[in-house]
Design an enzyme around this catalytic site. Structure first.
Site: not given
Ligand code: ZN
Length: 414
Positions: A89, A148, A182-183
């Site tokens: 993500d 990222d 994750e974010e």
């Protein structure tokens, strides 16, 4: 053991950059307001591509589970089991839709100008001066780039390509996972830990070349509820207790020196993140952070003391403080497994790079996974300026991350 340290060889012999450019074009933004897992169905768009590519690379047990976790296994040519993970993500903070990656070859050290007046300058990005001659990859300035963590995914894939070409390299059985969310702090929530079955793991989700992270914040969330006394304002004298007014007092008493905007390095903070409600009742959300868990807990106790002081000043006011644990600094658990960080340090040095040990002022999937029993430090993926339109990565940084991974898996098989 062979020391991998030539980025040109990696760029020549793998498709790391092509993969990266393919992945960033797929919108995988996560959404903290969604209850589902993955939080956004579009993360499956990338997951499906990765499943196909892992199968193409000949890995075993390739699948994406119902929660969006992509899993695959590369049988070892040596002993042991090692996990490598990266997240699919991108951050909710900035658009990741219709990303148009721009290549700036043979970078000369000047400012990079993108659309909408977005400028990436060496003054703000000293890493650029270490990247002269590289190909710099950015977005067109209207979106984030997604290095990222799609750089991390591409690097793991490129490492698998190299291992296929070099069957003589000894490595443990590699367990690969590309996870969602994750974010928004939920990467580990549905992580299939048992099925994954790795005693040790690394996230490839760090910043610029050489960075390694074995320390993160310890984190708690706090909710403060103010209940006042509601009376018609025309006849309120001596009777009304306005919850909003008292919430304002608490906000004013939070130590400014312990705010995100006034702290850096190893200093922790209180950070009000949101309010809702009205004069009768309102709620203040905060996050509390510190590297030292004891200091973090003390910050929670001080918040409660401030709430009690307000109630002492206005006995008709009710203030409730609720604190929930979010994640813990991974350093303490990692100290019981010193070889996990030592191996990573060695792998970076073998790539000809000086390791930069940085404490993350935030959490990683590894913070939670370490707490769940799988020590999981973080390896650089090469990107800079995450979560915004100035995000960039260099091809050499990505190739050096691949070198580091190739060194790491060999060290782990020793
Ligand atoms: Zn990340």
């Amino acid at each position: 053991m062979r020391a991998w340290q030539d980025p040109a060889e990696i760029l020549d012999k793998t498709t790391v950059i092509d993969r990266f450019l393919r992945y960033v074009r797929i919108d995988t933004q996560s959404d903290e307001n969604s209850e589902s897992c993955p939080s956004t169905a579009k993360q499956f768009d990338l997951a499906k591509v990765l499943v196909d590519e892992l199968k193409e690379l000949g890995l075993d047990g390739v699948e994406v589970d119902a929660n969006g976790y992509v899993l695959a296994t590369l049988p070892g040519t040596g002993d042991g089991v090692l996990g490598l993970i990266a997240h699919m993500d991108t951050a909710p903070a900035y658009s990741g839709a219709n990303v148009q990656p721009q290549l700036h070859p043979d970078y000369d050290g000047s400012a990079i100008e993108l659309k909408d007046g977005v400028v990436i300058s060496p003054e703000d990005n000293p890493e650029l001066l270490e990247s002269k001659g590289d190909t710099i990859i950015t977005s067109d300035g209207t979106t984030l780039l997604g290095a990222d963590d799609k750089a991390g995914i591409a690097e793991i894939m490129a490492m698998l390509e190299m291992l296929r070409e070099h069957p003589e390299l000894k490595h443990p059985t590699l367990k690969i996972c590309f996870n969602p969310d994750e974010e928004i702090g939920r990467g580990p929530h549905k992580f299939p830990l048992k099925k994954f079955g790795a005693p040790v793991c690394y996230t490839v989700d760090g910043g610029f070349t050489g960075e390694m992270n074995t320390e993160t914040f310890s984190a708690d969330g706090a909710t403060v509820t103010f209940t006042g006394v509601s009376v018609h304002p025309g006849t309120a004298r001596g009777k009304m207790v306005n919850a909003l007014t008292w919430m304002g007092k608490l906000l004013d008493r939070l130590p400014m020196a312990e705010s995100p905007e006034c702290t850096h390095e190893r200093e922790g903070f209180y950070h009000p993140t949101g309010v809702k409600g009205d004069a009768a009742q309102c709620q203040l959300d905060l996050i509390l952070r510190d590297f030292d868990t004891e200091v973090l807990l003390e910050r929670g106790r001080r918040l409660k003391t401030m709430a009690e002081a307000l109630m002492a000043e206005e006995p008709k006011l009710k203030v409730e403080v609720k604190i929930v644990q979010q994640y813990r600094n991974m350093a303490e658990e990692l100290s019981h497994h010193p070889e996990v960080a030592d191996n990573l340090r060695r792998a970076i040095e073998m790539a000809g790079i000086t390791p930069r040990l940085e404490a993350i002022r935030g959490g990683t999937d590894g913070s939670q996974l370490t707490a769940m029993g799988m020590p999981t430090p973080n390896i650089f993926a090469g990107g800079v300026n995450f979560h915004g339109p100035r995000e960039w990565v260099s091809d050499r940084a990505m190739a050096l991350a691949v070198c580091t991974l190739l060194n790491l898996v060999q060290i782990a098989a020793e």
